[in-house]
Design an enzyme around this catalytic site. Structure first.
Site, PDB file in Angstrom:
ATOM      1  N   SER A  16      50.593  13.805 -40.916  1.00  0.00           N
ATOM      2  CA  SER A  16      51.520  14.683 -40.459  1.00  0.00           C
ATOM      3  C   SER A  16      52.034  14.589 -39.243  1.00  0.00           C
ATOM      4  O   SER A  16      52.037  15.690 -38.477  1.00  0.00           O
ATOM      5  CB  SER A  16      50.770  16.285 -40.718  1.00  0.00           C
ATOM      6  OG  SER A  16      49.441  16.343 -39.481  1.00  0.00           O
ATOM      7  N   GLY A  17      52.089  13.270 -38.685  1.00  0.00           N
ATOM      8  CA  GLY A  17      52.861  13.104 -37.294  1.00  0.00           C
ATOM      9  C   GLY A  17      54.310  13.242 -37.763  1.00  0.00           C
ATOM     10  O   GLY A  17      54.989  13.789 -38.730  1.00  0.00           O
ATOM     11  N   ALA A  19      56.827  11.286 -38.463  1.00  0.00           N
ATOM     12  CA  ALA A  19      57.215  10.650 -39.702  1.00  0.00           C
ATOM     13  C   ALA A  19      57.001  11.440 -40.752  1.00  0.00           C
ATOM     14  O   ALA A  19      57.915  11.541 -41.748  1.00  0.00           O
ATOM     15  CB  ALA A  19      56.798   9.169 -39.691  1.00  0.00           C
ATOM     16  N   SER A  45      49.186  10.139 -33.086  1.00  0.00           N
ATOM     17  CA  SER A  45      49.736   9.721 -31.814  1.00  0.00           C
ATOM     18  C   SER A  45      51.154  10.510 -31.495  1.00  0.00           C
ATOM     19  O   SER A  45      51.365  10.670 -30.241  1.00  0.00           O
ATOM     20  CB  SER A  45      49.810   8.147 -31.917  1.00  0.00           C
ATOM     21  OG  SER A  45      48.595   7.768 -32.047  1.00  0.00           O
ATOM     22  N   GLN A  50      54.574  10.736 -24.366  1.00  0.00           N
ATOM     23  CA  GLN A  50      55.136  11.242 -23.221  1.00  0.00           C
ATOM     24  C   GLN A  50      56.553  11.083 -23.201  1.00  0.00           C
ATOM     25  O   GLN A  50      57.176  11.548 -22.392  1.00  0.00           O
ATOM     26  CB  GLN A  50      54.221  10.963 -22.147  1.00  0.00           C
ATOM     27  CG  GLN A  50      52.758  11.494 -22.046  1.00  0.00           C
ATOM     28  CD  GLN A  50      51.845  10.739 -21.163  1.00  0.00           C
ATOM     29  OE1 GLN A  50      52.323   9.857 -20.316  1.00  0.00           O
ATOM     30  NE2 GLN A  50      50.768  11.316 -20.589  1.00  0.00           N
ATOM     31  N   GLY A  51      56.619   9.613 -23.613  1.00  0.00           N
ATOM     32  CA  GLY A  51      57.970   9.040 -23.020  1.00  0.00           C
ATOM     33  C   GLY A  51      59.285  10.050 -23.642  1.00  0.00           C
ATOM     34  O   GLY A  51      59.660  11.019 -23.120  1.00  0.00           O
ATOM     35  N   GLU A 117      63.761   3.519 -19.105  1.00  0.00           N
ATOM     36  CA  GLU A 117      62.553   2.956 -19.397  1.00  0.00           C
ATOM     37  C   GLU A 117      62.706   1.318 -19.529  1.00  0.00           C
ATOM     38  O   GLU A 117      63.463   0.908 -19.379  1.00  0.00           O
ATOM     39  CB  GLU A 117      61.725   3.477 -20.740  1.00  0.00           C
ATOM     40  CG  GLU A 117      61.520   4.965 -20.543  1.00  0.00           C
ATOM     41  CD  GLU A 117      60.625   5.535 -21.739  1.00  0.00           C
ATOM     42  OE1 GLU A 117      60.482   4.873 -22.816  1.00  0.00           O
ATOM     43  OE2 GLU A 117      59.982   6.827 -21.669  1.00  0.00           O
ATOM     44  N   HIS A 232      49.803  -0.795 -23.405  1.00  0.00           N
ATOM     45  CA  HIS A 232      50.468  -0.059 -22.473  1.00  0.00           C
ATOM     46  C   HIS A 232      49.669  -0.593 -21.119  1.00  0.00           C
ATOM     47  O   HIS A 232      48.371  -0.459 -20.872  1.00  0.00           O
ATOM     48  CB  HIS A 232      50.607   1.254 -22.726  1.00  0.00           C
ATOM     49  CG  HIS A 232      51.455   2.009 -21.976  1.00  0.00           C
ATOM     50  ND1 HIS A 232      51.414   2.231 -20.682  1.00  0.00           N
ATOM     51  CD2 HIS A 232      52.461   2.649 -22.262  1.00  0.00           C
ATOM     52  CE1 HIS A 232      52.590   2.821 -20.235  1.00  0.00           C
ATOM     53  NE2 HIS A 232      53.320   3.231 -21.252  1.00  0.00           N
ATOM     54  N   ARG A 277      56.751  -4.537 -21.588  1.00  0.00           N
ATOM     55  CA  ARG A 277      55.382  -3.970 -21.613  1.00  0.00           C
ATOM     56  C   ARG A 277      54.481  -5.237 -21.781  1.00  0.00           C
ATOM     57  O   ARG A 277      53.352  -5.135 -20.505  1.00  0.00           O
ATOM     58  CB  ARG A 277      55.182  -2.976 -22.632  1.00  0.00           C
ATOM     59  CG  ARG A 277      55.913  -1.770 -22.291  1.00  0.00           C
ATOM     60  CD  ARG A 277      55.394  -0.901 -23.442  1.00  0.00           C
ATOM     61  NE  ARG A 277      55.848   0.610 -23.103  1.00  0.00           N
ATOM     62  CZ  ARG A 277      55.800   1.636 -23.690  1.00  0.00           C
ATOM     63  NH1 ARG A 277      55.306   1.718 -25.182  1.00  0.00           N
ATOM     64  NH2 ARG A 277      56.315   2.832 -23.385  1.00  0.00           N
ATOM     65  N   HIS A 336      48.065   0.360 -27.094  1.00  0.00           N
ATOM     66  CA  HIS A 336      48.694   1.719 -27.459  1.00  0.00           C
ATOM     67  C   HIS A 336      49.585   1.855 -28.701  1.00  0.00           C
ATOM     68  O   HIS A 336      49.645   2.835 -29.210  1.00  0.00           O
ATOM     69  CB  HIS A 336      49.839   1.483 -26.210  1.00  0.00           C
ATOM     70  CG  HIS A 336      50.798   2.699 -26.015  1.00  0.00           C
ATOM     71  ND1 HIS A 336      50.537   3.990 -25.950  1.00  0.00           N
ATOM     72  CD2 HIS A 336      52.247   2.632 -25.917  1.00  0.00           C
ATOM     73  CE1 HIS A 336      51.646   4.857 -25.879  1.00  0.00           C
ATOM     74  NE2 HIS A 336      52.704   3.872 -25.913  1.00  0.00           N
ATOM     75  N   ARG A 371      57.484  -3.872 -29.075  1.00  0.00           N
ATOM     76  CA  ARG A 371      58.443  -2.606 -29.246  1.00  0.00           C
ATOM     77  C   ARG A 371      59.176  -2.248 -27.957  1.00  0.00           C
ATOM     78  O   ARG A 371      58.635  -2.393 -26.897  1.00  0.00           O
ATOM     79  CB  ARG A 371      57.300  -1.497 -29.534  1.00  0.00           C
ATOM     80  CG  ARG A 371      58.134  -0.060 -29.559  1.00  0.00           C
ATOM     81  CD  ARG A 371      57.087   0.902 -30.041  1.00  0.00           C
ATOM     82  NE  ARG A 371      56.395   1.229 -29.072  1.00  0.00           N
ATOM     83  CZ  ARG A 371      56.203   2.294 -28.201  1.00  0.00           C
ATOM     84  NH1 ARG A 371      57.062   3.362 -28.561  1.00  0.00           N
ATOM     85  NH2 ARG A 371      55.350   2.507 -27.300  1.00  0.00           N
ATOM     86  N   SER A 376      60.092   3.772 -30.967  1.00  0.00           N
ATOM     87  CA  SER A 376      59.095   4.368 -32.062  1.00  0.00           C
ATOM     88  C   SER A 376      59.596   5.783 -32.357  1.00  0.00           C
ATOM     89  O   SER A 376      59.484   6.067 -33.871  1.00  0.00           O
ATOM     90  CB  SER A 376      57.810   4.343 -31.484  1.00  0.00           C
ATOM     91  OG  SER A 376      57.440   4.935 -30.336  1.00  0.00           O
TER      92      SER A 376
END
Length: 512
Positions: A16-17, A19, A45, A50-51, A117, A232, A277, A336, A371, A376
């Site tokens: 239940s994120g 997606a 997640s 935060q991004g 970013e 990360h 990253r 991450h 990534r 994401s």
């Protein structure tokens, strides 16, 4: 007791994120069963992101430029066709989220407030509530789900195994407390997130060890790119578990990286603090491995505006006694995001009939070896909608009687985390990878409490052992350069176990 009356024969979504929530909502009015091991939107997640969400919306930007940045970050292993398709649907994905009530940050003029970013050539990151994008989107969608009559939610239930008959999905084994039962279905969408919980230091919920990947592999689905874990570079260096993330957006607004002497150690690197990253993570790792410390310094560039611009991060720092307006923020690299997972096509279909995978547990080909930041969340929305439409256009197969389900032991990551953290981290080498395989394979073969997480860890180790080069999130100290010829690996569990068995026979391991 798990009450499944009237639910057999419906499409099942596990997770239940963002997606899973998008897929469930977009399946309407076709009935679906949404299964989550906690409450809706909890222990995922997505809620901790935060991004933001990347979308090429400015006049001087374009999906083609977004694609170029994505391919560059992916280090040669992106599927360009899949990536182009997903990125071209970014504007539609934003509109879809807004239709469910998401309110993205805007300027005083009413236009989207866009951030930048690492490895992005333009400002194209949309946020909600500054650094609370993931939690805001997740909470908005979790409010929409109970209002959708076609969705039945089964919370606090573990999905343990996929049931197959003649190579087709025919059910899913569910477990709660001391009770197990099979929900009969021919259509399952896995949206279970990543596997960062395999590591001692991670920004993921500690229980996320790759459950969806494990279930898919045990059922016969192929996995792809399992070696690529993104570390990360700027997690808040405190004893907190899981570790708090200091978003890349802070560097996007000008914060710099310094060591314990105050030296800016990324100044001479192409892209500096906004390099890919993997580059930044290795630089931070090198400082710490030599006995030093690394810090993110926002004092000169953000200063007193930090609390307003990044309220969530400011609150996390305050818990540790750090004021980013006056103090450098102590940071370290941590596990991450997992770029690998269940191999899927452009609609989320796996290699197993009746199984789809979306979100971090899936390997679509968008991310390649590394990534690009904030792609994401975009992928979760686009692929959630695509999978929903693909599933909705298919009829449910006739299902056999559900087999008896045996109660499985609770998962124990205790024996697995030390192995993964020691051998499958930021820097890897052949001896370490073979040691990891030799320690993980017996855990998989015992079928005990550590077997399921060990299976996912073993897949990472086997894929990493086969990739004799450094590329993206996978760095080998014994093969520090990229190969001139590189490709993605695709393997089933049978093939993974065969490779592991061969690696375990290495005579050098007898004295390791």
């Amino acid at each position: 007791m798990i009450r499944l009356e009237g639910l057999h024969g419906q499409t099942v979504i596990v997770g239940s994120g963002i997606a899973g929530l998008v897929a469930a909502l977009e399946m309407a009015p076709q009935p679906v069963v949404l299964i989550t091991r906690a409450g809706l939107g909890q222990e995922c997640s997505s809620a901790w992101a935060q991004g933001g969400i990347a979308a090429a919306l400015e006049a001087d930007d374009s999906p083609a430029q977004h694609l170029a940045d994505t391919l560059r970050a992916g280090d040669g292993l992106c599927d360009e066709t899949v990536a182009s398709g997903i990125l071209s649907e970014a504007q539609e994905a934003i509109a879809l989220l807004e239709s469910y009530g998401v309110r993205f940050d805007r300027t005083a003029d009413g236009v989207f407030s866009l951030g930048r970013e690492a490895a992005h050539s333009h400002r194209r990151i949309l946020h909600v509530g500054g650094d609370r994008t993931g939690s805001s989107i997740t909470s908005t969608l979790t409010r929409a789900v109970p209002q959708c009559p076609s969705i039945t939610c089964l919370t606090d239930i573990n999905a343990q195994r996929l049931v197959t008959t003649d190579g087709h999905i025919t059910g899913i084994q569910l477990q709660k407390n001391d009770y197990a039962e099979v929900l009969r279905t021919a259509q399952v969408i896995i949206a279970t997130g990543g596997c960062g919980g395999l590591y001692d230091a991670s920004t993921n919920p500690s229980g996320n060890f790759g459950q969806g990947v494990m279930m898919a592999a045990r059922a016969g689905a192929a996995l792809r790119d399992m070696e690529f874990m993104q570390f990360h570079p700027t997690a808040l260096d405190t004893p907190q578990t899981p570790m708090a993330l200091v978003s890349e957006a802070v560097r996007g607004e000008g914060a710099i990286l310094i060591d314990q002497t105050g030296r800016r150690f990324m100044a001479q690197v192409p892209g500096a603090e906004l390099a890919p990253r993997d580059v930044v993570a290795r630089a931070v790792h090198q400082i710490i491995s030599r006995g030093g410390r690394a810090f993110l310094d926002a004092r000169a560039t953000i200063g007193s505006d930090f609390a307003q611009n990044f309220p969530g991060i400011h609150a996390l720092c305050a818990i540790s006694g750090v004021d980013p307006a006056r103090d450098p923020i102590p940071i370290r690299p941590v596990a991450h995001y997992h770029m690998g997972g269940i191999a899927t096509d452009k609609d989320g279909r796996s290699t197993l009939h009746g199984l789809w995978a979306i979100g971090e547990c899936a390997a679509t080909g968008l991310h390649g070896a590394n990534r690009l930041a904030s792609n994401s969340l975009l992928e979760t929305v686009v692929m959630g909608r695509r999978a929903a439409r693909d599933v909705a256009g298919r009829g449910m197969r006739t299902l056999p009687t559900a087999p008896k389900s045996d109660l499985l032991p609770d998962n124990d990551l205790g024996p697995v985390r030390p192995v993964v953290s020691k051998y499958l981290g930021v820097v890897r080498n052949e001896m370490g990878l073979r040691c990891a395989i030799s320690k993980l394979l017996p855990l998989v073969e015992t079928y005990g409490r550590g077997s399921d997480p060990a299976l996912v860890a073993l897949a990472i180790a086997v894929f990493a052992n086969l990739r004799c080069e450094s590329r993206g999130g996978h760095y080998r100290s014994d093969f520090p350069d990229p190969s001139s010829q590189s490709q993605s690996y695709l393997m089933t569990l049978t093939e993974i176990l065969a490779h592991a068995g061969s690696a375990r026979q290495d005579p050098l391991l007898r004295t390791a």
